[in-house]
Design a protein around this motif. Sequence first.
Motif, PDB file in Angstrom:
ATOM      1  N   VAL A 128       0.843  -1.206   0.000  1.00  0.00           N
ATOM      2  CA  VAL A 128       0.000   0.000   0.000  1.00  0.00           C
ATOM      3  C   VAL A 128       0.876   1.253   0.000  1.00  0.00           C
ATOM      4  N   MET A 129       1.923   1.249   0.816  1.00  0.00           N
ATOM      5  CA  MET A 129       2.827   2.398   0.861  1.00  0.00           C
ATOM      6  C   MET A 129       3.536   2.586  -0.482  1.00  0.00           C
ATOM      7  N   ASP A 130       3.932   1.479  -1.121  1.00  0.00           N
ATOM      8  CA  ASP A 130       4.567   1.583  -2.434  1.00  0.00           C
ATOM      9  C   ASP A 130       3.607   2.179  -3.454  1.00  0.00           C
ATOM     10  N   GLY A 131       2.339   1.797  -3.363  1.00  0.00           N
ATOM     11  CA  GLY A 131       1.347   2.354  -4.285  1.00  0.00           C
ATOM     12  C   GLY A 131       1.171   3.852  -4.093  1.00  0.00           C
ATOM     13  N   GLY A 137       3.381  13.264  -5.070  1.00  0.00           N
ATOM     14  CA  GLY A 137       2.638  13.791  -3.927  1.00  0.00           C
ATOM     15  C   GLY A 137       1.690  14.917  -4.289  1.00  0.00           C
ATOM     16  N   ILE A 138       2.129  15.841  -5.155  1.00  0.00           N
ATOM     17  CA  ILE A 138       1.289  16.981  -5.505  1.00  0.00           C
ATOM     18  C   ILE A 138       0.067  16.522  -6.288  1.00  0.00           C
ATOM     19  N   LEU A 139       0.233  15.504  -7.172  1.00  0.00           N
ATOM     20  CA  LEU A 139      -0.906  14.999  -7.941  1.00  0.00           C
ATOM     21  C   LEU A 139      -1.898  14.281  -7.038  1.00  0.00           C
ATOM     22  N   LEU A 140      -1.388  13.517  -6.072  1.00  0.00           N
ATOM     23  CA  LEU A 140      -2.275  12.842  -5.134  1.00  0.00           C
ATOM     24  C   LEU A 140      -3.032  13.856  -4.290  1.00  0.00           C
ATOM     25  N   ALA A 141      -2.354  14.924  -3.862  1.00  0.00           N
ATOM     26  CA  ALA A 141      -3.027  15.967  -3.085  1.00  0.00           C
ATOM     27  C   ALA A 141      -4.099  16.666  -3.908  1.00  0.00           C
ATOM     28  N   ILE A 142      -3.803  16.946  -5.176  1.00  0.00           N
ATOM     29  CA  ILE A 142      -4.795  17.585  -6.045  1.00  0.00           C
ATOM     30  C   ILE A 142      -6.002  16.676  -6.233  1.00  0.00           C
ATOM     31  N   ALA A 143      -5.741  15.375  -6.421  1.00  0.00           N
ATOM     32  CA  ALA A 143      -6.853  14.433  -6.593  1.00  0.00           C
ATOM     33  C   ALA A 143      -7.724  14.373  -5.351  1.00  0.00           C
ATOM     34  N   LEU A 144      -7.108  14.375  -4.177  1.00  0.00           N
ATOM     35  CA  LEU A 144      -7.878  14.350  -2.936  1.00  0.00           C
ATOM     36  C   LEU A 144      -8.667  15.642  -2.751  1.00  0.00           C
ATOM     37  N   MET A 145      -8.090  16.761  -3.118  1.00  0.00           N
ATOM     38  CA  MET A 145      -8.805  18.034  -3.001  1.00  0.00           C
ATOM     39  C   MET A 145      -9.952  18.119  -3.990  1.00  0.00           C
ATOM     40  N   VAL A 155      -7.129  20.464   3.219  1.00  0.00           N
ATOM     41  CA  VAL A 155      -5.775  20.673   2.700  1.00  0.00           C
ATOM     42  C   VAL A 155      -4.765  19.906   3.543  1.00  0.00           C
ATOM     43  N   ILE A 156      -4.918  19.978   4.854  1.00  0.00           N
ATOM     44  CA  ILE A 156      -4.006  19.259   5.752  1.00  0.00           C
ATOM     45  C   ILE A 156      -4.071  17.759   5.496  1.00  0.00           C
ATOM     46  N   VAL A 161      -1.559  12.599   3.564  1.00  0.00           N
ATOM     47  CA  VAL A 161      -1.602  11.248   2.980  1.00  0.00           C
ATOM     48  C   VAL A 161      -0.348  10.932   2.165  1.00  0.00           C
ATOM     49  N   PRO A 162       0.117  11.803   1.252  1.00  0.00           N
ATOM     50  CA  PRO A 162       1.339  11.461   0.507  1.00  0.00           C
ATOM     51  C   PRO A 162       2.605  11.433   1.348  1.00  0.00           C
ATOM     52  N   GLU A 163       2.587  12.060   2.534  1.00  0.00           N
ATOM     53  CA  GLU A 163       3.786  12.111   3.364  1.00  0.00           C
ATOM     54  C   GLU A 163       3.928  10.895   4.279  1.00  0.00           C
ATOM     55  N   ILE A 164       2.836  10.184   4.524  1.00  0.00           N
ATOM     56  CA  ILE A 164       2.871   9.051   5.449  1.00  0.00           C
ATOM     57  C   ILE A 164       3.852   7.965   5.010  1.00  0.00           C
ATOM     58  N   PRO A 165       3.893   7.576   3.713  1.00  0.00           N
ATOM     59  CA  PRO A 165       4.825   6.495   3.336  1.00  0.00           C
ATOM     60  C   PRO A 165       6.278   6.776   3.672  1.00  0.00           C
ATOM     61  N   ARG A 166       6.709   8.033   3.603  1.00  0.00           N
ATOM     62  CA  ARG A 166       8.099   8.360   3.951  1.00  0.00           C
ATOM     63  C   ARG A 166       8.387   7.996   5.400  1.00  0.00           C
ATOM     64  N   VAL A 167       7.458   8.330   6.271  1.00  0.00           N
ATOM     65  CA  VAL A 167       7.648   8.044   7.695  1.00  0.00           C
ATOM     66  C   VAL A 167       7.563   6.543   7.952  1.00  0.00           C
ATOM     67  N   VAL A 168       6.620   5.886   7.294  1.00  0.00           N
ATOM     68  CA  VAL A 168       6.436   4.445   7.500  1.00  0.00           C
ATOM     69  C   VAL A 168       7.699   3.682   7.117  1.00  0.00           C
ATOM     70  N   ARG A 169       8.278   4.019   5.998  1.00  0.00           N
ATOM     71  CA  ARG A 169       9.478   3.302   5.553  1.00  0.00           C
ATOM     72  C   ARG A 169      10.646   3.519   6.508  1.00  0.00           C
TER      73      ARG A 169
END
Length: 293
Positions: A128-131, A137-145, A155-156, A161-169
């Motif tokens: 899931v994190m790889d996906g 990140g910017i495209l995923l944020a735009i899609a969510l918005m 916005v937060i 959401v796109p920043e979580i995988p960095r921390v998880v890894r």
Amino acid sequence: MPPAATLTEAQAPAFFALPRWHRVRKHPTLIIGALLLIAVAIIAAAAPWIATHDPQDIDPLARMLPPSAGHWFGTDALGRDVFSRAVWGARVSLIVGVSVALLATGLGVVIGLASGFVRWADGFIMRVMDGLMAIPGILLAIALMAVTQASLATVIIAITVPEIPRVVRLVRSLALTLREQPFVEAAHAVGTRLPMILARHIVPGIVAPLMVLATFVAAAAVLTEAALSFLGVGVPTNTPSWGNMMAEGRNFVALAFHIILYPGLLLAATVLAINLLGDGLRDALDPRLARQL
């Protein structure tokens, strides 16, 4: 010979210790970044008292005035005071940066520890994190918005959401390393339960790297919020934010360059301060550098 529990405590290294002043002062980037960030935070907190005008006041007779004694940063295309809007915009950027850093770090720690210690869930979580990481990140944020209503809260969430995988890894890699250490194995051998092992041996070992990563997540969040607002998919357009201000002034660059100059400088200074703070923390908390100093 001391009991096994005593050995466990004695052998567990102190992975995390806040740098003392004599070490901090040897890292000027940490001091400069902290001072700049404190200055921006003071501006944001004191916005109601620092602002010379209401950021929403429209004055058609004062459109695109240059900086002057009455309007320190000039006015925009609607006659609104640029200085007052820039001061209030600092609140939006800092709220987004701090909120995203805290949410992404908190969720990333929980998910990363689950991935590192629950073997049957590791494969699913990491796919899931790889996906998520496969999508910019910017495209995923735009899609969510695009599927939510524009507000500061959405916005937060969209940036988190796109920043979580960095921390998880990061947390997963640290957890996989620490769980093989002798002091963790000793804790298992004496019957210490997993929650206690995580709290006493694993979490202290990941605090320092997480602090550094959180600063870079915050800097990325501030930039992403400005980009979303600039593109018109961030906070509502009537909200004074640096991205909105630059978006409104891009059509008047030749006539009133000051409309985008000052919010752009404040944005750059804020991101620079956070990055300097992160670099300084990395140097101050690195045990190898600490021994050299």
